[in-house]
Write a protein that holds these residues in place. Structure first.
Motif, PDB file in Angstrom:
ATOM      1  N   ALA A  70      -7.679  -3.907  -5.963  1.00  0.00           N
ATOM      2  CA  ALA A  70      -8.121  -2.506  -5.925  1.00  0.00           C
ATOM      3  C   ALA A  70      -7.103  -1.657  -5.167  1.00  0.00           C
ATOM      4  CB  ALA A  70      -9.505  -2.403  -5.283  1.00  0.00           C
ATOM      5  N   ALA A  71      -6.560  -2.177  -4.082  1.00  0.00           N
ATOM      6  CA  ALA A  71      -5.543  -1.447  -3.311  1.00  0.00           C
ATOM      7  C   ALA A  71      -4.282  -1.237  -4.145  1.00  0.00           C
ATOM      8  CB  ALA A  71      -5.210  -2.200  -2.026  1.00  0.00           C
ATOM      9  N   PHE A  72      -3.872  -2.250  -4.923  1.00  0.00           N
ATOM     10  CA  PHE A  72      -2.690  -2.110  -5.779  1.00  0.00           C
ATOM     11  C   PHE A  72      -2.904  -0.979  -6.783  1.00  0.00           C
ATOM     12  CE2 PHE A  72      -1.971  -6.952  -5.280  1.00  0.00           C
ATOM     13  CZ  PHE A  72      -1.525  -6.759  -3.992  1.00  0.00           C
ATOM     14  N   LYS A  73      -4.104  -0.914  -7.340  1.00  0.00           N
ATOM     15  CA  LYS A  73      -4.411   0.136  -8.305  1.00  0.00           C
ATOM     16  C   LYS A  73      -4.433   1.508  -7.623  1.00  0.00           C
ATOM     17  CE  LYS A  73      -6.887  -3.115 -11.199  1.00  0.00           C
ATOM     18  NZ  LYS A  73      -8.192  -3.663 -11.554  1.00  0.00           N
ATOM     19  N   ALA A  74      -4.875   1.544  -6.382  1.00  0.00           N
ATOM     20  CA  ALA A  74      -4.941   2.812  -5.647  1.00  0.00           C
ATOM     21  C   ALA A  74      -3.559   3.377  -5.349  1.00  0.00           C
ATOM     22  CB  ALA A  74      -5.717   2.621  -4.340  1.00  0.00           C
ATOM     23  N   CYS A  75      -2.561   2.513  -5.221  1.00  0.00           N
ATOM     24  CA  CYS A  75      -1.218   2.992  -4.871  1.00  0.00           C
ATOM     25  C   CYS A  75      -0.242   2.877  -6.033  1.00  0.00           C
ATOM     26  CB  CYS A  75      -0.694   2.255  -3.647  1.00  0.00           C
ATOM     27  SG  CYS A  75      -0.216   0.570  -4.001  1.00  0.00           S
ATOM     28  N   GLY A  76      -0.723   2.544  -7.197  1.00  0.00           N
ATOM     29  CA  GLY A  76       0.168   2.447  -8.348  1.00  0.00           C
ATOM     30  C   GLY A  76       1.029   1.206  -8.348  1.00  0.00           C
ATOM     31  N   GLY A  77       0.585   0.147  -7.651  1.00  0.00           N
ATOM     32  CA  GLY A  77       1.301  -1.126  -7.670  1.00  0.00           C
ATOM     33  C   GLY A  77       2.471  -1.220  -6.713  1.00  0.00           C
ATOM     34  N   ALA A  78       2.549  -0.332  -5.738  1.00  0.00           N
ATOM     35  CA  ALA A  78       3.705  -0.297  -4.838  1.00  0.00           C
ATOM     36  C   ALA A  78       3.587  -1.240  -3.639  1.00  0.00           C
ATOM     37  CB  ALA A  78       3.906   1.130  -4.329  1.00  0.00           C
ATOM     38  N   LEU A  79       2.563  -2.068  -3.591  1.00  0.00           N
ATOM     39  CA  LEU A  79       2.342  -2.965  -2.452  1.00  0.00           C
ATOM     40  C   LEU A  79       2.472  -4.423  -2.875  1.00  0.00           C
ATOM     41  CD1 LEU A  79      -0.828  -1.251  -0.949  1.00  0.00           C
ATOM     42  CD2 LEU A  79       1.469  -1.207   0.006  1.00  0.00           C
ATOM     43  N   TRP A  81       1.214  -8.543  -1.948  1.00  0.00           N
ATOM     44  CA  TRP A  81      -0.013  -9.214  -1.494  1.00  0.00           C
ATOM     45  C   TRP A  81      -0.148  -9.195   0.017  1.00  0.00           C
ATOM     46  CZ3 TRP A  81      -3.628 -10.168  -4.863  1.00  0.00           C
ATOM     47  CH2 TRP A  81      -3.318 -10.489  -6.174  1.00  0.00           C
ATOM     48  N   LYS A  82       0.935  -9.451   0.713  1.00  0.00           N
ATOM     49  CA  LYS A  82       0.869  -9.596   2.171  1.00  0.00           C
ATOM     50  C   LYS A  82       1.006  -8.273   2.904  1.00  0.00           C
ATOM     51  CE  LYS A  82       2.156 -14.341   1.941  1.00  0.00           C
ATOM     52  NZ  LYS A  82       2.100 -15.411   2.853  1.00  0.00           N
ATOM     53  N   GLN A  83       1.050  -7.178   2.161  1.00  0.00           N
ATOM     54  CA  GLN A  83       1.073  -5.854   2.779  1.00  0.00           C
ATOM     55  C   GLN A  83      -0.323  -5.259   2.883  1.00  0.00           C
ATOM     56  OE1 GLN A  83       4.324  -4.386   0.040  1.00  0.00           O
ATOM     57  NE2 GLN A  83       4.774  -3.249   1.911  1.00  0.00           N
ATOM     58  N   VAL A  84      -1.312  -5.945   2.349  1.00  0.00           N
ATOM     59  CA  VAL A  84      -2.691  -5.455   2.373  1.00  0.00           C
ATOM     60  C   VAL A  84      -3.565  -6.507   3.034  1.00  0.00           C
ATOM     61  CG1 VAL A  84      -4.653  -4.683   0.982  1.00  0.00           C
ATOM     62  CG2 VAL A  84      -2.314  -4.182   0.229  1.00  0.00           C
ATOM     63  N   GLU A  85      -4.331  -6.084   4.031  1.00  0.00           N
ATOM     64  CA  GLU A  85      -5.187  -7.012   4.761  1.00  0.00           C
ATOM     65  C   GLU A  85      -6.613  -6.475   4.779  1.00  0.00           C
ATOM     66  OE1 GLU A  85      -3.832  -9.383   8.347  1.00  0.00           O
ATOM     67  OE2 GLU A  85      -4.910  -7.704   9.259  1.00  0.00           O
ATOM     68  N   VAL A  86      -7.571  -7.352   4.545  1.00  0.00           N
ATOM     69  CA  VAL A  86      -8.986  -6.990   4.609  1.00  0.00           C
ATOM     70  C   VAL A  86      -9.485  -7.283   6.018  1.00  0.00           C
ATOM     71  CG1 VAL A  86     -11.295  -7.521   3.724  1.00  0.00           C
ATOM     72  CG2 VAL A  86      -9.333  -7.498   2.164  1.00  0.00           C
ATOM     73  N   GLY A  87     -10.133  -6.312   6.610  1.00  0.00           N
ATOM     74  CA  GLY A  87     -10.693  -6.487   7.939  1.00  0.00           C
ATOM     75  C   GLY A  87     -12.095  -5.905   8.002  1.00  0.00           C
ATOM     76  N   TYR A  88     -12.739  -6.109   9.126  1.00  0.00           N
ATOM     77  CA  TYR A  88     -14.097  -5.604   9.315  1.00  0.00           C
ATOM     78  C   TYR A  88     -14.197  -4.929  10.677  1.00  0.00           C
ATOM     79  CZ  TYR A  88     -15.425  -8.305   5.248  1.00  0.00           C
ATOM     80  OH  TYR A  88     -15.511  -8.787   3.965  1.00  0.00           O
ATOM     81  N   LEU A  96      -9.438  -1.688   4.701  1.00  0.00           N
ATOM     82  CA  LEU A  96      -8.140  -2.214   4.301  1.00  0.00           C
ATOM     83  C   LEU A  96      -7.110  -1.754   5.308  1.00  0.00           C
ATOM     84  CD1 LEU A  96      -7.969  -1.557   0.459  1.00  0.00           C
ATOM     85  CD2 LEU A  96      -8.044  -3.757   1.604  1.00  0.00           C
ATOM     86  N   ALA A  97      -6.194  -2.614   5.634  1.00  0.00           N
ATOM     87  CA  ALA A  97      -5.043  -2.239   6.448  1.00  0.00           C
ATOM     88  C   ALA A  97      -3.805  -2.428   5.583  1.00  0.00           C
ATOM     89  CB  ALA A  97      -4.956  -3.101   7.703  1.00  0.00           C
ATOM     90  N   VAL A  98      -3.030  -1.363   5.439  1.00  0.00           N
ATOM     91  CA  VAL A  98      -1.758  -1.447   4.736  1.00  0.00           C
ATOM     92  C   VAL A  98      -0.701  -1.679   5.805  1.00  0.00           C
ATOM     93  CG1 VAL A  98      -0.098  -0.229   3.278  1.00  0.00           C
ATOM     94  CG2 VAL A  98      -2.551   0.059   2.890  1.00  0.00           C
ATOM     95  N   VAL A 129      -0.371   5.598  -0.073  1.00  0.00           N
ATOM     96  CA  VAL A 129      -0.196   5.727  -1.516  1.00  0.00           C
ATOM     97  C   VAL A 129       1.232   6.121  -1.840  1.00  0.00           C
ATOM     98  CG1 VAL A 129      -0.908   7.049  -3.538  1.00  0.00           C
ATOM     99  CG2 VAL A 129      -2.616   6.271  -1.898  1.00  0.00           C
ATOM    100  N   ASP A 130       1.861   6.871  -0.967  1.00  0.00           N
ATOM    101  CA  ASP A 130       3.196   7.402  -1.193  1.00  0.00           C
ATOM    102  C   ASP A 130       4.292   6.387  -0.848  1.00  0.00           C
ATOM    103  OD1 ASP A 130       4.582   9.506  -2.233  1.00  0.00           O
ATOM    104  OD2 ASP A 130       4.760  10.579  -0.338  1.00  0.00           O
ATOM    105  N   LEU A 131       3.981   5.094  -0.820  1.00  0.00           N
ATOM    106  CA  LEU A 131       4.940   4.057  -0.454  1.00  0.00           C
ATOM    107  C   LEU A 131       6.140   4.019  -1.396  1.00  0.00           C
ATOM    108  CD1 LEU A 131       2.629   1.084   0.462  1.00  0.00           C
ATOM    109  CD2 LEU A 131       4.061   2.404   2.018  1.00  0.00           C
ATOM    110  N   ARG A 132       5.961   4.369  -2.651  1.00  0.00           N
ATOM    111  CA  ARG A 132       7.060   4.293  -3.602  1.00  0.00           C
ATOM    112  C   ARG A 132       8.222   5.196  -3.210  1.00  0.00           C
ATOM    113  NH1 ARG A 132       3.393   5.498  -8.545  1.00  0.00           N
ATOM    114  NH2 ARG A 132       2.272   6.371  -6.830  1.00  0.00           N
ATOM    115  N   LEU A 133       7.957   6.247  -2.470  1.00  0.00           N
ATOM    116  CA  LEU A 133       9.009   7.165  -2.065  1.00  0.00           C
ATOM    117  C   LEU A 133       9.852   6.587  -0.928  1.00  0.00           C
ATOM    118  CD1 LEU A 133       7.084  10.540  -2.174  1.00  0.00           C
ATOM    119  CD2 LEU A 133       8.561   9.542  -3.919  1.00  0.00           C
ATOM    120  N   ASP A 134       9.332   5.541  -0.240  1.00  0.00           N
ATOM    121  CA  ASP A 134      10.061   4.917   0.861  1.00  0.00           C
ATOM    122  C   ASP A 134      11.179   4.008   0.361  1.00  0.00           C
ATOM    123  OD1 ASP A 134       8.421   6.174   2.621  1.00  0.00           O
ATOM    124  OD2 ASP A 134       7.211   4.412   3.104  1.00  0.00           O
ATOM    125  N   ALA A 135      11.096   3.569  -0.871  1.00  0.00           N
ATOM    126  CA  ALA A 135      12.073   2.593  -1.396  1.00  0.00           C
ATOM    127  C   ALA A 135      13.418   3.221  -1.674  1.00  0.00           C
ATOM    128  CB  ALA A 135      11.512   1.944  -2.645  1.00  0.00           C
TER     129      ALA A 135
END
Length: 135
Positions: A70-79, A81-88, A96-98, A129-135
């Motif tokens: 779901a996070a990948f879809k939210a950011c357009g695939g710019a993340l 697996w290990k850049q997204v962490e589920v926490g409580y 979610l922690a990016v 979400v704007d991670l793609r601009l960092d590349a």
């Protein structure tokens, strides 16, 4: 930029079939592939209390997989697996922690599971979400 929103629905028998390949050896490979360092440590603790093929362990992994998808879809695939962490939170509410180096951007997460299905909806802040601009 507006926050990104993504949703993912997972049919748990699909994950069970995937993880049971090669006499459950794929379970550990899959976990190492998609889980962050902290999530992997929690997974190892869960293995001491739940058998590898248990419904609880499959659901636990399924929640993380669906949330990350779901996070990948939210950011357009710019993340990755290990850049997204589920926490409580202490209240039990998931988030979610990016992860970007030492920075952590928190995003919203809603999770539900019933029977053979897990659903996750992620809302990431515009900065994440704007991670793609960092590349």
């Amino acid at each position: 930029m507006a926050p990104g929103i993504g949703i993912d629905l997972l049919h748990l028998p699909r994950l069970t079939t995937l993880l049971s390949r090669h006499n459950n050896h794929y379970l550990h490979r899959f976990a190492r592939r998609i889980l962050t360092h902290d999530e992997l440590a929690a997974f190892q603790r869960k293995l001491t209390t739940s058998p590898p093929a248990s419904g609880a362990l499959i659901r636990w992994l399924g929640v993380r997989w669906a949330a990350k998808e779901a996070a990948f879809k939210a950011c357009g695939g710019a993340l990755g697996w290990k850049q997204v962490e589920v926490g409580y939170h202490l209240s039990g509410q998931p988030y979610l922690a990016v992860l970007r180096g030492r920075e952590r951007e928190l995003g919203g997460l809603s999770i539900s599971h019933d029977g053979e299905y897990v659903i996750a909806m992620a809302m990431l802040p515009a900065v994440a979400v704007d991670l793609r601009l960092d590349a």
